[in-house]
Write a protein that holds these residues in place. Sequence first.
Motif, PDB file in Angstrom:
ATOM      1  N   CYS A   1      -5.602   1.776   5.915  1.00 22.62           N
ATOM      2  CA  CYS A   1      -5.589   3.238   5.784  1.00 22.62           C
ATOM      3  C   CYS A   1      -6.578   3.663   4.693  1.00 22.62           C
ATOM      4  O   CYS A   1      -7.268   2.835   4.109  1.00 22.62           O
ATOM      5  CB  CYS A   1      -4.161   3.747   5.501  1.00 22.62           C
ATOM      6  SG  CYS A   1      -3.599   3.502   3.819  1.00 22.62           S
TER       7      CYS A   1
ATOM      8  N   CYS B   1       0.838  -1.195   0.000  1.00 21.80           N
ATOM      9  CA  CYS B   1       0.000   0.000   0.000  1.00 21.80           C
ATOM     10  C   CYS B   1       0.881   1.256   0.000  1.00 21.80           C
ATOM     11  O   CYS B   1       1.732   1.406   0.885  1.00 21.80           O
ATOM     12  CB  CYS B   1      -0.913  -0.006   1.217  1.00 21.80           C
ATOM     13  SG  CYS B   1      -1.793   1.553   1.403  1.00 21.80           S
TER      14      CYS B   1
ATOM     15  N   GLN C   1      -6.061   4.797   1.742  1.00 17.70           N
ATOM     16  CA  GLN C   1      -5.590   4.694   0.363  1.00 17.70           C
ATOM     17  C   GLN C   1      -6.628   3.975  -0.507  1.00 17.70           C
ATOM     18  O   GLN C   1      -7.104   2.898  -0.151  1.00 17.70           O
ATOM     19  CB  GLN C   1      -4.277   3.899   0.348  1.00 17.70           C
ATOM     20  CG  GLN C   1      -3.759   3.533  -1.026  1.00 17.70           C
ATOM     21  CD  GLN C   1      -3.148   4.712  -1.769  1.00 17.70           C
ATOM     22  OE1 GLN C   1      -2.499   5.551  -1.171  1.00 17.70           O
ATOM     23  NE2 GLN C   1      -3.390   4.766  -3.069  1.00 17.70           N
TER      24      GLN C   1
ATOM     25  N   GLY D   1       0.019   4.099   0.798  1.00 15.87           N
ATOM     26  CA  GLY D   1      -0.359   4.966   1.913  1.00 15.87           C
ATOM     27  C   GLY D   1       0.348   4.575   3.203  1.00 15.87           C
ATOM     28  O   GLY D   1       1.005   5.401   3.836  1.00 15.87           O
ATOM     29  N   CYS D   2       0.226   3.297   3.602  1.00 14.56           N
ATOM     30  CA  CYS D   2       0.754   2.884   4.904  1.00 14.56           C
ATOM     31  C   CYS D   2       1.946   1.946   4.783  1.00 14.56           C
ATOM     32  O   CYS D   2       2.576   1.619   5.792  1.00 14.56           O
ATOM     33  CB  CYS D   2      -0.346   2.223   5.725  1.00 14.56           C
ATOM     34  SG  CYS D   2      -0.993   0.718   4.975  1.00 14.56           S
TER      35      CYS D   2
ATOM     36  N   CYS E   1      -7.624   0.431   1.310  1.00 14.88           N
ATOM     37  CA  CYS E   1      -6.656  -0.438   2.000  1.00 14.88           C
ATOM     38  C   CYS E   1      -7.259  -0.941   3.313  1.00 14.88           C
ATOM     39  O   CYS E   1      -8.102  -0.276   3.909  1.00 14.88           O
ATOM     40  CB  CYS E   1      -5.398   0.395   2.264  1.00 14.88           C
ATOM     41  SG  CYS E   1      -4.245  -0.291   3.450  1.00 14.88           S
TER      42      CYS E   1
HETATM   43 ZN   LIG Z   1      -2.687   1.366   3.502  1.00 17.90          ZN
END
Ligand SMILES: [Zn+2]
Length: 175
Positions: free
Chosen positions: A157, A132, A159, A134-135, A154
């Motif tokens: 998160c 991911c 995302q 994002g995280c 996700c």
């Molecule tokens: Zn994520």
Amino acid sequence: MPHLWINKNDEVGWQTLALGLGSTALDLATLGLRLPGIPPIVPLLQRIVRRDHPEQWALFAPPDRIRINGRLELLGLRLLHDRDRLEVRGLPPFYFSTERLAAVEKFPGSEKTVFCPRCRDAIDAGADAVRCPGCGMWHHQMAGRNCFTYAETCALCSQRSALDGRYRWTPEEVE
Ligand SMILES: [Zn+2]
Ligand SMILES: [Zn+2]
């Protein structure tokens, strides 16, 4: 991968230009731009690599020609941050973005077992998976186990999970 958003003309609109790992400097010629008085091979953007630091990019231009987020940069050099709006006098405005797209990759494996945050099972080395953006957490993404795309976002998160190659942020949000 960091990238630029450039709007060379209104018909085409905003386009991305990836700042790939292979490139260390971007000059005007590479960007397809021309700036009176500046040779096209002078780097405009330079990749800065320091051990144990994430890669960074800096913008160079003659002092008094650069504005970043509307402010004149008198040093002529500036490290770039996500979503910075760059204006170099004589060029169309562009943006710097550090957003990464989610993509299916082979899970490289790790010393400690990594568990998928969606299904809670271990992820095997070499399995198709998505990290991911994002995280940073790995999820399964293979036949019968599409854990990353299983829901809108996700497992951990906000995302977006769609693997459609579209960026979450574009300059249209602010222009
Ligand atoms: Zn994520
Ligand atoms: Zn899973």
